[in-house]
Design a protein around this motif. Structure first.
Motif, PDB file in Angstrom:
ATOM      1  N   LEU A   1       1.812  -1.257  -2.185  1.00 23.15           N
ATOM      2  CA  LEU A   1       2.282  -0.669  -3.509  1.00 23.15           C
ATOM      3  C   LEU A   1       3.471   0.049  -3.407  1.00 23.15           C
ATOM      4  O   LEU A   1       4.285   0.237  -4.197  1.00 23.15           O
ATOM      5  N   LEU A   2       3.750   0.723  -2.219  1.00 24.18           N
ATOM      6  CA  LEU A   2       5.086   1.707  -1.999  1.00 24.18           C
ATOM      7  C   LEU A   2       5.516   1.288  -0.674  1.00 24.18           C
ATOM      8  O   LEU A   2       5.025   0.586   0.322  1.00 24.18           O
ATOM      9  N   GLY A   3       6.769   1.992  -0.315  1.00 28.80           N
ATOM     10  CA  GLY A   3       7.367   1.334   0.628  1.00 28.80           C
ATOM     11  C   GLY A   3       6.681   1.705   2.182  1.00 28.80           C
ATOM     12  O   GLY A   3       5.929   2.776   2.175  1.00 28.80           O
ATOM     13  N   SER A   4       6.788   1.106   3.060  1.00 30.11           N
ATOM     14  CA  SER A   4       5.954   1.266   4.353  1.00 30.11           C
ATOM     15  C   SER A   4       6.829   1.662   5.395  1.00 30.11           C
ATOM     16  O   SER A   4       5.922   2.214   6.454  1.00 30.11           O
TER      17      SER A   4
ATOM     18  N   GLN B   1       6.186  -8.970  -5.286  1.00 27.03           N
ATOM     19  CA  GLN B   1       5.543  -9.970  -6.127  1.00 27.03           C
ATOM     20  C   GLN B   1       3.952 -10.416  -5.918  1.00 27.03           C
ATOM     21  O   GLN B   1       3.089 -10.390  -6.511  1.00 27.03           O
ATOM     22  N   LYS B   2       3.821 -10.233  -4.562  1.00 27.16           N
ATOM     23  CA  LYS B   2       2.273 -10.207  -3.919  1.00 27.16           C
ATOM     24  C   LYS B   2       1.553  -9.209  -4.592  1.00 27.16           C
ATOM     25  O   LYS B   2       0.449  -9.413  -4.918  1.00 27.16           O
ATOM     26  N   ALA B   3       2.130  -7.953  -4.449  1.00 25.50           N
ATOM     27  CA  ALA B   3       1.291  -6.761  -4.887  1.00 25.50           C
ATOM     28  C   ALA B   3       0.973  -6.974  -6.376  1.00 25.50           C
ATOM     29  O   ALA B   3      -0.080  -6.872  -7.011  1.00 25.50           O
ATOM     30  N   LEU B   4       2.140  -7.544  -7.195  1.00 23.97           N
ATOM     31  CA  LEU B   4       1.723  -7.544  -8.477  1.00 23.97           C
ATOM     32  C   LEU B   4       0.696  -8.937  -8.889  1.00 23.97           C
ATOM     33  O   LEU B   4       0.106  -9.119  -9.932  1.00 23.97           O
ATOM     34  N   ASN B   5       0.637  -9.699  -8.124  1.00 24.42           N
ATOM     35  CA  ASN B   5      -0.396 -10.724  -8.178  1.00 24.42           C
ATOM     36  C   ASN B   5      -1.749 -10.547  -7.500  1.00 24.42           C
ATOM     37  O   ASN B   5      -2.511 -11.426  -7.484  1.00 24.42           O
TER      38      ASN B   5
ATOM     39  N   PHE C   1       2.310   9.125  -9.712  1.00 22.75           N
ATOM     40  CA  PHE C   1       1.645   8.182  -9.639  1.00 22.75           C
ATOM     41  C   PHE C   1       2.427   6.942  -9.033  1.00 22.75           C
ATOM     42  O   PHE C   1       3.498   6.596  -9.787  1.00 22.75           O
ATOM     43  N   LEU C   2       2.248   6.572  -7.898  1.00 21.00           N
ATOM     44  CA  LEU C   2       2.971   5.583  -7.380  1.00 21.00           C
ATOM     45  C   LEU C   2       4.461   5.906  -6.999  1.00 21.00           C
ATOM     46  O   LEU C   2       5.587   5.352  -6.956  1.00 21.00           O
ATOM     47  N   GLY C   3       4.479   7.463  -6.720  1.00 20.75           N
ATOM     48  CA  GLY C   3       5.631   8.190  -6.431  1.00 20.75           C
ATOM     49  C   GLY C   3       6.417   8.349  -7.531  1.00 20.75           C
ATOM     50  O   GLY C   3       7.360   9.355  -7.284  1.00 20.75           O
TER      51      GLY C   3
ATOM     52  N   GLY D   1       9.157   0.828  -4.386  1.00 22.30           N
ATOM     53  CA  GLY D   1       7.367  -0.076  -4.747  1.00 22.30           C
ATOM     54  C   GLY D   1       7.402  -0.367  -6.081  1.00 22.30           C
ATOM     55  O   GLY D   1       8.395  -0.772  -6.526  1.00 22.30           O
ATOM     56  N   VAL D   2       6.112  -0.703  -6.331  1.00 22.50           N
ATOM     57  CA  VAL D   2       5.820  -1.506  -7.594  1.00 22.50           C
ATOM     58  C   VAL D   2       6.117  -0.293  -8.861  1.00 22.50           C
ATOM     59  O   VAL D   2       5.582   0.960  -8.726  1.00 22.50           O
ATOM     60  N   TYR D   3       6.552  -0.619  -9.788  1.00 19.77           N
ATOM     61  CA  TYR D   3       6.809  -0.037 -11.032  1.00 19.77           C
ATOM     62  C   TYR D   3       5.518   0.271 -11.811  1.00 19.77           C
ATOM     63  O   TYR D   3       4.631  -0.814 -11.977  1.00 19.77           O
TER      64      TYR D   3
END
Length: 306
Positions: A138-141, A194-198, A237-239, A259-261
């Motif tokens: 969900l965040l940068g790797s 997009q994969k994370a959001l799905n 949360f999520l950075g 990362g994901v909002y």
């Protein structure tokens, strides 16, 4: 890094044969302190997994209260006792693995956050061969130091479940908003987000304000962190840093997250918060009240505060 063979041998002699650490040290001709460290490493790397299948009536009652209060589908309360080797984050992560294992199935996508609790959760998942499973961050790797890798969870989780692992090609916090936008416009980054959001399942944690992994590993400078604290956030949360109304604070750091909002995670069917600690109660309570999570795994003391 210690060889798996040595770790497995020491673990077998201690956990299976029941030999003392002193006896193992004498047999292998190494000191007892190193045996203790090898056993700890075997647990951290997932070579040894421990299962305690006994919930107290107090914990079960608290789980039901938390389910009702926050309208949760999943709730698990762990012990909050810690030791000289393991802190609360590690303890919660170890116990969380047992709950998360019940949620796994073939043909699913798991999205994972980053941090100490997530890493211990991933490391303690019982090895299983799942089919057609994808694990995405969900965040940068990207990290610039090997010491930061110990907080990466997605790759470890994928290894334990024999899943396909994706990487989000960027740091958690960029040096500027422009750099962030450049990264997020790349096709590879868009694909992963997009994969994370799905995803079918999201495993997430939160950070408090009295200590910060983001600062300790160098993603934020002390000056940046102190500047954020002046805006009185309740945690991250999520950075992203949030205020007391569970709204994003107006600070440049929040414009540099790769990362994901956070609000975009609300469409993921199962969203499990795995966190605990006095300094995290404020942000946990606010985000739970706003319905950010459908599941909660926390310790008894934090559960009582919630």
């Amino acid at each position: 890094m210690t060889s798996i063979g040595l770790l497995a041998r020491v673990a077998h002699q201690y956990f299976v044969l029941g030999e003392t650490q002193q006896a193992i040290a004498e047999r292998l001709q190494i000191n007892r302190t190193k045996i203790h460290r090898l056993l700890a490493e075997a647990k951290e790397r997932g070579i040894v997994s421990i299962r305690i299948n006994a919930g107290t009536s107090q914990a079960l009652e608290m789980e039901e209260q938390l389910r009702r209060k926050y309208r949760l589908d999943i709730c698990s309360v762990t012990p909050n006792d810690t030791g000289s080797e393991l802190g609360l984050s590690e303890v919660i992560g170890i116990y969380a693995a047992q709950t998360v294992e019940t949620l796994l199935r073939d043909d699913m996508t798991v999205a994972m956050a980053w941090g100490r609790t997530m890493r211990w959760l991933a490391s303690n998942i019982e090895p299983v061969a799942l089919r057609n499973v994808t694990v995405v961050p969900l965040l940068g790797s990207l990290s610039r130091r090997s010491s930061i890798d110990k907080y990466d969870a997605a790759a470890v989780f994928a290894q334990r479940t024999q899943a396909e692992s994706y990487y989000l090609p960027g740091p958690i916090i960029c040096d500027s908003r422009e750099s962030r936008e450049t990264i997020l416009q790349q096709p590879s980054a868009r694909e992963v987000i997009q994969k994370a959001l799905n995803a079918d399942l999201a495993l997430m944690s939160v950070g408090g304000t009295t200590s910060s992994t983001l600062r300790s590993v160098g993603y934020m400078t002390d000056e940046e962190f102190d500047d954020v604290l002046r805006m009185k956030p309740i945690g991250n949360f999520l950075g992203y840093f949030f205020d007391r109304n569970a709204e994003l604070i107006d600070h440049p750091v929040n414009e540099r997250i790769v990362g994901v909002y956070p609000l975009d995670t609300l469409n993921i069917p199962k969203r499990v918060l795995v966190s605990g600690g006095k300094n995290k109660v404020g942000i946990m309570a606010k985000l739970l009240e706003k319905g950010f999570f459908t599941g909660l795994i926390t310790d008894q003391e934090t559960g009582s505060s919630l």
